[in-house]
Design a protein around this motif. Structure first.
Motif, PDB file in Angstrom:
ATOM      1  N   ASN B 199       0.808  -1.225   0.000  1.00  0.00           N
ATOM      2  CA  ASN B 199       0.000   0.000   0.000  1.00  0.00           C
ATOM      3  C   ASN B 199       0.842   1.276   0.000  1.00  0.00           C
ATOM      4  OD1 ASN B 199      -2.304  -1.605   0.190  1.00  0.00           O
ATOM      5  ND2 ASN B 199      -2.088  -1.705   2.418  1.00  0.00           N
ATOM      6  N   VAL B 200       2.010   1.179  -0.618  1.00  0.00           N
ATOM      7  CA  VAL B 200       2.873   2.357  -0.626  1.00  0.00           C
ATOM      8  C   VAL B 200       2.308   3.416  -1.567  1.00  0.00           C
ATOM      9  CG1 VAL B 200       4.369   1.648  -2.531  1.00  0.00           C
ATOM     10  CG2 VAL B 200       5.298   3.072  -0.719  1.00  0.00           C
ATOM     11  N   THR B 201       2.536   4.656  -1.198  1.00  0.00           N
ATOM     12  CA  THR B 201       2.137   5.761  -2.050  1.00  0.00           C
ATOM     13  C   THR B 201       3.397   6.517  -2.455  1.00  0.00           C
ATOM     14  OG1 THR B 201       0.000   5.984  -0.996  1.00  0.00           O
ATOM     15  CG2 THR B 201       0.832   7.901  -2.134  1.00  0.00           C
ATOM     16  N   ALA B 202       3.477   6.824  -3.732  1.00  0.00           N
ATOM     17  CA  ALA B 202       4.665   7.512  -4.221  1.00  0.00           C
ATOM     18  C   ALA B 202       4.770   8.895  -3.598  1.00  0.00           C
ATOM     19  CB  ALA B 202       4.581   7.628  -5.738  1.00  0.00           C
ATOM     20  N   SER B 203       5.941   9.226  -3.122  1.00  0.00           N
ATOM     21  CA  SER B 203       6.103  10.561  -2.558  1.00  0.00           C
ATOM     22  C   SER B 203       6.495  11.522  -3.675  1.00  0.00           C
ATOM     23  CB  SER B 203       7.166  10.542  -1.470  1.00  0.00           C
ATOM     24  OG  SER B 203       8.327   9.933  -1.954  1.00  0.00           O
ATOM     25  N   SER B 204       6.119  12.777  -3.526  1.00  0.00           N
ATOM     26  CA  SER B 204       6.358  13.691  -4.631  1.00  0.00           C
ATOM     27  C   SER B 204       7.321  14.804  -4.253  1.00  0.00           C
ATOM     28  CB  SER B 204       5.041  14.278  -5.123  1.00  0.00           C
ATOM     29  OG  SER B 204       4.592  15.246  -4.229  1.00  0.00           O
ATOM     30  N   ILE B 205       8.010  15.265  -5.272  1.00  0.00           N
ATOM     31  CA  ILE B 205       8.963  16.348  -5.124  1.00  0.00           C
ATOM     32  C   ILE B 205       8.526  17.421  -6.115  1.00  0.00           C
ATOM     33  CG2 ILE B 205      11.394  16.995  -5.383  1.00  0.00           C
ATOM     34  CD1 ILE B 205      10.776  13.400  -5.318  1.00  0.00           C
ATOM     35  N   GLU B 206       8.507  18.656  -5.702  1.00  0.00           N
ATOM     36  CA  GLU B 206       8.141  19.713  -6.645  1.00  0.00           C
ATOM     37  C   GLU B 206       9.386  20.234  -7.337  1.00  0.00           C
ATOM     38  OE1 GLU B 206       4.319  22.240  -5.841  1.00  0.00           O
ATOM     39  OE2 GLU B 206       5.706  22.368  -4.177  1.00  0.00           O
ATOM     40  N   ILE B 207       9.333  20.232  -8.657  1.00  0.00           N
ATOM     41  CA  ILE B 207      10.486  20.666  -9.424  1.00  0.00           C
ATOM     42  C   ILE B 207      10.260  22.106  -9.905  1.00  0.00           C
ATOM     43  CG2 ILE B 207      11.988  20.153 -11.373  1.00  0.00           C
ATOM     44  CD1 ILE B 207      11.918  17.886  -9.358  1.00  0.00           C
ATOM     45  N   TYR B 208      11.238  22.934  -9.660  1.00  0.00           N
ATOM     46  CA  TYR B 208      11.146  24.335 -10.077  1.00  0.00           C
ATOM     47  C   TYR B 208      12.242  24.661 -11.076  1.00  0.00           C
ATOM     48  CZ  TYR B 208       7.501  25.592  -6.856  1.00  0.00           C
ATOM     49  OH  TYR B 208       6.301  25.705  -6.244  1.00  0.00           O
ATOM     50  N   HIS B 209      11.935  25.641 -11.877  1.00  0.00           N
ATOM     51  CA  HIS B 209      12.926  26.116 -12.827  1.00  0.00           C
ATOM     52  C   HIS B 209      13.244  27.560 -12.495  1.00  0.00           C
ATOM     53  CE1 HIS B 209      15.137  26.906 -16.363  1.00  0.00           C
ATOM     54  NE2 HIS B 209      14.230  27.680 -16.905  1.00  0.00           N
ATOM     55  N   GLY B 210      14.480  27.822 -12.189  1.00  0.00           N
ATOM     56  CA  GLY B 210      14.887  29.205 -11.923  1.00  0.00           C
ATOM     57  C   GLY B 210      15.436  29.777 -13.207  1.00  0.00           C
ATOM     58  N   SER B 211      14.582  30.467 -13.942  1.00  0.00           N
ATOM     59  CA  SER B 211      14.983  30.929 -15.256  1.00  0.00           C
ATOM     60  C   SER B 211      15.927  32.112 -15.114  1.00  0.00           C
ATOM     61  CB  SER B 211      13.744  31.309 -16.055  1.00  0.00           C
ATOM     62  OG  SER B 211      14.119  31.844 -17.280  1.00  0.00           O
ATOM     63  N   HIS B 212      17.164  31.870 -15.473  1.00  0.00           N
ATOM     64  CA  HIS B 212      18.183  32.923 -15.443  1.00  0.00           C
ATOM     65  C   HIS B 212      18.266  33.610 -14.092  1.00  0.00           C
ATOM     66  CE1 HIS B 212      18.497  31.968 -19.543  1.00  0.00           C
ATOM     67  NE2 HIS B 212      17.279  32.350 -19.798  1.00  0.00           N
ATOM     68  N   GLY B 213      18.010  32.832 -13.063  1.00  0.00           N
ATOM     69  CA  GLY B 213      18.150  33.356 -11.713  1.00  0.00           C
ATOM     70  C   GLY B 213      17.127  34.404 -11.355  1.00  0.00           C
ATOM     71  N   ARG B 214      16.179  34.684 -12.249  1.00  0.00           N
ATOM     72  CA  ARG B 214      15.251  35.765 -11.940  1.00  0.00           C
ATOM     73  C   ARG B 214      13.809  35.282 -11.795  1.00  0.00           C
ATOM     74  NH1 ARG B 214      13.859  41.485 -14.881  1.00  0.00           N
ATOM     75  NH2 ARG B 214      12.071  41.884 -13.527  1.00  0.00           N
ATOM     76  N   PHE B 215      13.350  34.502 -12.745  1.00  0.00           N
ATOM     77  CA  PHE B 215      11.961  34.042 -12.680  1.00  0.00           C
ATOM     78  C   PHE B 215      11.938  32.593 -12.221  1.00  0.00           C
ATOM     79  CE2 PHE B 215      12.148  37.235 -16.051  1.00  0.00           C
ATOM     80  CZ  PHE B 215      11.309  38.185 -15.507  1.00  0.00           C
ATOM     81  N   GLU B 216      11.099  32.304 -11.299  1.00  0.00           N
ATOM     82  CA  GLU B 216      11.041  30.951 -10.776  1.00  0.00           C
ATOM     83  C   GLU B 216       9.645  30.384 -11.014  1.00  0.00           C
ATOM     84  OE1 GLU B 216      12.703  29.224  -6.726  1.00  0.00           O
ATOM     85  OE2 GLU B 216      10.729  30.123  -6.499  1.00  0.00           O
ATOM     86  N   THR B 217       9.591  29.225 -11.658  1.00  0.00           N
ATOM     87  CA  THR B 217       8.283  28.632 -11.960  1.00  0.00           C
ATOM     88  C   THR B 217       8.309  27.140 -11.705  1.00  0.00           C
ATOM     89  OG1 THR B 217       8.840  28.104 -14.235  1.00  0.00           O
ATOM     90  CG2 THR B 217       7.911  30.269 -13.841  1.00  0.00           C
TER      91      THR B 217
END
Lengths: 354, 354
Positions: B199-217
């Protein structure tokens, strides 16, 4: 329908069976029965070296299925139900040289166009340049794997906007196959990325667009749509402001009624998430959306009672540009501090029923 | 002789039972709701991404006899698969293809039918090109559920949310799963320790992209390949928004916000499908199939030396070239140290690694 089809198969068998004197191929329900053979052990090459059923295309391999030897007969049970509108060939070559062949034509599907596009969300006719996604809702399950051939975004010159959408092969359908999620290419919405710099956002402020859904898109039965659909809209400035629940206008109904609780948003919200990420704590009811997804109406199952209620919004609730309640779609780190990961928490507001 | 065979059978059964219990697997019928991306783990374990079932299934194929790869060339594979399944080619979708690294047999994840009656099937092609079904009727298997975000308890008319699995891989005792939601724009990459616990549930990691160090999405991963960088187990991943990034496996911890280091920006129209890593002439390479830009070959020696691209004037990422001879590639996977396997619209064939 099944009966009619079986009769058609039986007729086809009777007409085209070229059986020798005592060996023949019969259809038994969905199984193929080789009758009149003399039982032998299964050949090293498998039963299919004696009796094979295949689709009527050149060099077709034997269909998957199981063989069961019976007294006086060899039964082939296809692994999958026979498909509509197909021709199947059953061929037997016995060890004593006798041969039999039968050809089956299954009835073609009823391909009368019945499926329609019911809604395209957002329903607004002005959409921000950084619009993130569309939902196309159909009246019946659709065929998978052909979406990107049938959806186009046209500019005001009638030219297709190239690479507007994130065309992933898997296609983002719901489990029922009735709603397709269309993401605009995130690389062209996010600021500071090469695709955005090279091509710009698919939607430009002030320009007119037409989203075209082709009539030739097939539903799950294989029939085309009743009609194609066009959604026209105008590009508005990009929206990079998280929705602020404190700006939502809550209109509480009177106690003793089942009148809807009405929440007004200053801007359209994501239609799908409004169904799932906004609720009145511990109250059962139904949700309807109005005014281009600027209004959420909640009608309780049982009449409201006087008291204080909690309106709970999951912070993952998005506006139509993908801004969460607690975080913009793309955060400008020059203007805002670096945040922890998006919260999975809630924003709760209270309202009172009198 | 018969006794020996019986004894061998008993030993074999005991070994299989031991293996199955070691991997937390139970024997029986696996009921897939859909068959999506495939991946091979240790000892012939096949992982099947089942988007409709919101799970990853591990199956003990028992296909562990080591063999070397021969030339693979199955022309008209779509027609052959369709014939095998008793359907027309337009009703068949090959969702993924992977090679068992031990036996070099080729496994195909297929859907028969496109609508409501669509059926998932796993097929296997051997060295001679013969395609058979890999039956899931009686196999040792275990499953891990992919969690769904909270569903509104009140009011929701249905739950059409679905996470479409776009890639599955096994590395260092973990199954890594990339997917895209058809509702909220989330960037969850899931990791599951294998053997799966009950009954294991996959754990999740949120992946972000730091575009040129300024915009993060948030940046959903479209496809990825496990890769060792400077002795550190990592993944090289392609975001849906196009940058190519590296992420150390040690960063993939539940609930963590992770930002990949951008090592290449591949520009507009780049739609990665599959990536493989290989060595040739004492150099390391990554080969990436791309739905609109063909197959790209990236020279990936010492990826640790590439600094995170943080400025637009700093586009000096990993050098790459497009392999002109490989066109129309829909899936790309490793066959052996010297060859890749490619699936085009109609053919499956091995090609020397460029």
């Amino acid at each position: 329908m099944q009966l009619i089809r079986n009769i058609l198969w039986a007729a086809a068998l009777a007409m085209s069976s070229l059986a020798a004197q005592t060996v023949s191929i019969q259809l038994d329900g969905t199984d193929f029965r080789l009758v009149g053979w003399k039982p032998v052990p299964e050949p090293a090459e498998g039963w299919q070296s004696l009796f094979r059923v295949h689709v009527d295309t050149p060099d077709a391999p034997a269909m998957l299925g199981t063989y069961t030897p019976e007294p006086g007969a060899l039964l082939f049970h296809p692994r999958f139900p026979l498909a509509d509108g197909m021709t199947y060939v059953a061929e037997a070559t016995l060890t004593d040289g006798r041969k039999a062949t039968a050809i089956l034509h299954t009835a073609a599907r009823d391909l009368k166009a019945e499926t329609r596009v019911e809604h395209i969300y957002p329903t607004a006719d002005t959409l921000p340049a950084n619009i993130l996604k569309l939902y196309i809702q159909f009246s019946a399950p659709m065929s998978k794997g052909e979406a990107w051939q049938h959806i186009r975004l046209l500019d005001d010159q009638g030219k297709t906007v190239p690479l507007a959408f994130l065309e992933i092969d898997q296609e983002l359908w719901d489990a029922a196959g009735r709603r397709l999620t269309v993401l605009f290419d995130p690389g062209r919405i996010k600021r500071g990325l090469v695709p955005t710099n090279e091509m710009g956002s698919p939607v430009t402020e002030g320009r007119r667009y037409t989203l075209v859904v082709d009539k030739t898109w097939h539903d799950a039965r294989g029939a085309v749509l009743v009609e194609g659909v066009e959604k026209k809209f105008v590009g508005a400035p990009s929206d990079r402001t998280p929705p602020a629940p404190k700006l939502w206008k809550i209109t509480a109904p009177q106690a003793g009624t089942t009148n809807p609780l009405v929440i007004r948003f200053p801007k359209p919200m994501d239609a799908a998430l409004l169904e799932r990420m906004l609720e009145v704590e511990n109250i059962e009811g139904t949700i309807t959306l109005a005014d281009q997804e600027r209004e959420w109406r909640f009608t309780p199952v049982t009449p409201w009672r006087s008291g204080t209620y909690h309106l709970i919004a999951n912070n993952l609730l998005e506006d139509i540009s993908g801004n969460h309640l607690d975080r913009a779609f793309d955060v400008d780190l020059a203007a805002a501090p670096r945040q922890a990961a998006t919260s999975t928490g809630n924003t709760t507001q209270t309202f009172t029923i009198h | 002789m018969r006794k020996t065979a019986f004894l061998a059978g008993m030993i074999c059964a005991a070994t299989m039972a031991f293996a199955a219990s070691n991997t937390g697997m139970t024997k029986g019928k696996v009921q897939l709701k859909s068959a999506g991306p495939l991946a091979f783990g240790p000892e012939g374990i096949l992982f099947i991404g089942d988007s409709l079932g919101s799970s990853v299934i591990a199956v003990d194929t028992g296909d562990t006899k080591a063999a070397s790869a021969g030339k693979v060339e199955i022309t008209g594979i779509n027609q052959k698969v369709a014939a095998l399944l008793g359907a027309s080619a337009d009703q068949i979708t090959i969702n993924d293809v992977k090679v068992n690294p031990l036996s070099k047999n080729v496994y195909l994840s297929v859907t028969r039918g496109k609508g409501e009656g669509a059926v998932p099937v796993i097929l296997r092609a051997d060295a001679s090109g013969k395609i058979t079904e890999f039956s899931l009727d009686n196999v040792a298997s275990s499953a891990s559920a992919l969690p769904n975000p909270p569903v509104a308890k009140a009011g929701a008319r249905s739950d059409p949310r679905l996470e479409t699995i776009t890639q599955v891989a096994y590395s260092g005792g973990k199954v890594i799963v990339a997917g895209l939601s058809n509702e909220e724009f989330s960037s969850n990459l899931r990791t599951i320790a294998f053997p799966f616990e009950k009954n294991v549930t996959a754990s999740s990691i949120e992946i972000y992209h730091g575009s040129h160090g300024r915009f993060e999405t948030q940046a959903p991963v479209r496809t990825f390949v496990p890769y060792t960088i400077d002795n550190e187990p990592s993944i090289v991943a392609a975001y849906t928004c196009t940058p190519l990034v590296t992420i150390p496996m040690s960063d993939l911890k539940p609930g963590k916000k992770v930002e990949g280091a951008t090592i290449a920006e591949l520009g507009a129209g780049n739609r990665p499908i599959d990536m493989i890593a290989y060595k040739k002439d004492n150099h390391e390479f990554i080969l990436m199939a791309n739905s609109s830009r063909g197959v790209m070959k990236l020279k990936s020696d010492h990826l640790e030396k590439y600094k995170n691209i943080t400025a637009q004037t700093d586009i000096t990422g990993v050098p790459y070239e497009t392999i002109g001879s490989l066109t129309g590639v829909k899936h790309l996977t490793s066959l052996d140290d010297s060859n890749a396997l490619i699936l085009t619209e109609s053919d499956l064939r091995s090609v020397p690694l460029p």
